[in-house]
Design an enzyme around this catalytic site. Structure first.
Site, short mmCIF file in Angstrom:
data_model
loop_
_atom_site.label_atom_id
_atom_site.label_comp_id
_atom_site.label_asym_id
_atom_site.label_seq_id
_atom_site.Cartn_x
_atom_site.Cartn_y
_atom_site.Cartn_z
N HIS A 69 -4.61 -24.35 24.63
CA HIS A 69 -5.72 -25.07 24.03
C HIS A 69 -5.24 -26.47 24.05
O HIS A 69 -4.01 -26.82 23.82
CB HIS A 69 -5.92 -24.65 22.72
CG HIS A 69 -6.52 -23.18 22.71
ND1 HIS A 69 -7.30 -22.72 21.97
CD2 HIS A 69 -7.19 -22.26 23.87
CE1 HIS A 69 -7.98 -21.54 22.04
NE2 HIS A 69 -7.73 -21.33 23.39
N GLU A 100 -5.43 -28.75 21.44
CA GLU A 100 -4.86 -29.24 20.25
C GLU A 100 -3.27 -28.70 20.39
O GLU A 100 -2.28 -29.64 19.88
CB GLU A 100 -5.37 -28.60 18.90
CG GLU A 100 -6.74 -28.90 18.78
CD GLU A 100 -7.87 -28.05 19.56
OE1 GLU A 100 -8.75 -27.65 18.84
OE2 GLU A 100 -7.49 -27.42 20.46
N CYS A 114 -5.52 -22.64 16.49
CA CYS A 114 -5.20 -24.14 16.73
C CYS A 114 -5.18 -24.59 15.24
O CYS A 114 -4.31 -25.59 14.80
CB CYS A 114 -5.95 -24.90 17.36
SG CYS A 114 -5.97 -24.41 19.33
N THR A 145 -29.66 -20.06 55.08
CA THR A 145 -28.75 -21.14 55.21
C THR A 145 -27.34 -20.76 55.78
O THR A 145 -27.13 -21.73 56.82
CB THR A 145 -28.49 -21.72 53.72
OG1 THR A 145 -29.74 -22.28 53.02
CG2 THR A 145 -27.41 -22.76 53.81
N ASP A 162 -26.82 -23.35 59.09
CA ASP A 162 -25.59 -24.33 59.00
C ASP A 162 -24.23 -23.88 59.29
O ASP A 162 -23.56 -24.51 59.53
CB ASP A 162 -25.87 -24.76 57.42
CG ASP A 162 -27.16 -25.37 57.28
OD1 ASP A 162 -27.79 -25.81 58.25
OD2 ASP A 162 -27.19 -25.71 56.07
N ARG A 204 -13.22 -30.42 50.23
CA ARG A 204 -12.58 -30.76 51.32
C ARG A 204 -12.04 -32.42 50.86
O ARG A 204 -11.64 -33.10 51.72
CB ARG A 204 -13.15 -30.93 52.43
CG ARG A 204 -13.41 -29.67 53.30
CD ARG A 204 -13.78 -29.57 54.67
NE ARG A 204 -15.03 -30.11 54.86
CZ ARG A 204 -16.50 -29.36 54.85
NH1 ARG A 204 -16.19 -28.13 54.42
NH2 ARG A 204 -17.52 -29.82 55.01
N GLU A 218 -26.49 -24.33 46.73
CA GLU A 218 -26.67 -25.22 47.78
C GLU A 218 -27.66 -24.50 49.01
O GLU A 218 -27.62 -24.49 49.92
CB GLU A 218 -25.66 -25.63 48.66
CG GLU A 218 -24.68 -26.56 47.74
CD GLU A 218 -23.32 -27.26 48.83
OE1 GLU A 218 -23.53 -27.43 49.97
OE2 GLU A 218 -22.70 -27.75 48.00
#
Length: 368
Positions: free
Chosen positions: A59, A61, A93, A203, A207, A214, A302
């Site tokens: 974590h 902290e 913590c 899609t 595509d 990238r 997307e």
């Protein structure tokens, strides 16, 4: 006319702003745990900083305390989220803070986790540590919007993204690119920041996308690929099929094509069979719940017009990036129009624009 006195100084805000920036820089990379930033200050000088480790541990902290080369007695700790106070895979913590000798703790918001919420203040106060909460609260709420969705709704925080032309087309046969290079870099940044990316079989077919990140140096943070392909129409020559690695590809389907199922399983694809609803479509909310169970906390979509419209209509997208190019696409061949403007305007009231002298595209971010 009286005004309420601000209990935090400009220096307090400066240190917490740094902590928030530290948390934001690692957002989406900390697994099940929220991304937290931490700053330790002594005699008005920053002596250490910390962030949540990759995949959620250690974590922030703990890291900040460990990173310090100075004695922490009498110092102040600024942290974006209430420190944890229970034993899990690591010690609390609060225990590290008490042991270090830190005398003051500032945090922005309470943790919504019931095991933590409001308890740290009492634990630290009992040890005579001064605790103040609410510093840059609104900024922290914005930072943890995905964490809040995850914990309350048990589904991923969903970011939608689509690119359209000036004449509102998202696809025109023969056109490979709509947006400019600056927009493309932002797209890859979004991929880097999300655990997984989801598209439809349509899609995938049109595509043949790579769906990876990238950005130079960040390729290893490419998201998992989620495909909605009810009839298992995935082309075995597609980039997605050819680039399968263990655990990086999930396909939701409703097919009984056993020969195709055997091929895809042998390749290492995780196939999940789902029943279709009365409209012969996937129930996207149920799919989101399944993805959450599988460890997907931040999801980028997307997809094309249909999947995007379905998600927007059902308020399942939390923020949406609309990339609009200044150029028109041809309607002489096969094309598809973006049809969700009314939904965005009516259901997503918070709207902001990203502008750059280097970019030609108009980028608008919608948030609920």
């Amino acid at each position: 006319m009286s005004t309420k006195k601000d209990k935090f100084t400009s220096k307090d805000k400066k240190y917490m702003k740094l902590a928030i920036n530290l948390a934001r820089s690692r957002r989406g990379l900390t697994g099940d745990n929220p991304s937290v930033g931490c700053v330790i200050v002594k005699n008005d000088k920053i002596i250490s900083i910390g962030q949540t480790g990759y995949n959620g541990r250690p974590h922030a902290e703990y890291n900040a305390i460990k990173n310090s080369f100075q004695n922490l007695i009498g110092s102040k700790l600024y942290v974006t989220l209430e420190p944890c106070n229970h034993y899990g895979k690591t010690a609390p913590c609060t225990k590290s803070i008490i042991k270090s000798g830190i005398s003051e703790v500032y945090y922005s918001i309470d943790d919504i986790d019931k095991k933590v919420k409001g308890k740290s203040l009492k634990i630290l106060s009992k040890k005579k540590i001064k605790v103040k909460r609410g510093l840059l609260k609104q900024e922290a709420n914005n930072l943890y919007d995905s964490y809040i969705v995850n914990r309350i709704k048990k589904i991923p925080y969903v970011t939608g993204k689509i690119a359209i032309s000036k004449n509102k087309l998202i696809y025109s046969k023969g056109t490979k690119r709509i947006t400019d290079k600056i927009s493309d870099k932002l797209t890859h940044y979004l991929r880097y920041k999300n655990d997984a990316i989801m598209i439809s079989s349509r899609t995938l077919s049109i595509d043949n996308p790579k769906l990876n990140c990238r950005l130079i140096g960040y390729e290893k943070f490419s998201p998992k690929r989620i495909i909605l392909d009810k009839n298992l129409e995935i082309n075995l020559g597609s980039y997605i099929f050819r680039s399968v690695k263990k655990g990086n590809t999930i396909i939701f389907h409703s097919s009984s094509n056993n020969s195709k199922i055997r091929i895809l399983k042998k390749k290492g694809i995780n196939l999940i069979k789902f029943k279709l609803n009365n409209n012969k479509h996937f129930d996207l909310k149920i799919i989101l719940k399944k993805l959450y169970i599988l460890g997907i906390k931040n999801l980028l979509v997307e997809g094309g017009d249909k999947i995007t419209k379905n998600l927007l209509k059902n308020k399942l997208i939390n923020q949406f990036y609309l990339f609009r190019s200044p150029k028109n696409l041809s309607k002489m061949k096969k094309y598809q129009i973006f049809t969700s403007f009314n939904i965005l305007d009516n259901k997503y009231i918070n709207k902001s624009r990203i502008s750059s002298k280097l970019a030609k595209d108009n980028i608008t971010i919608y948030k609920r």
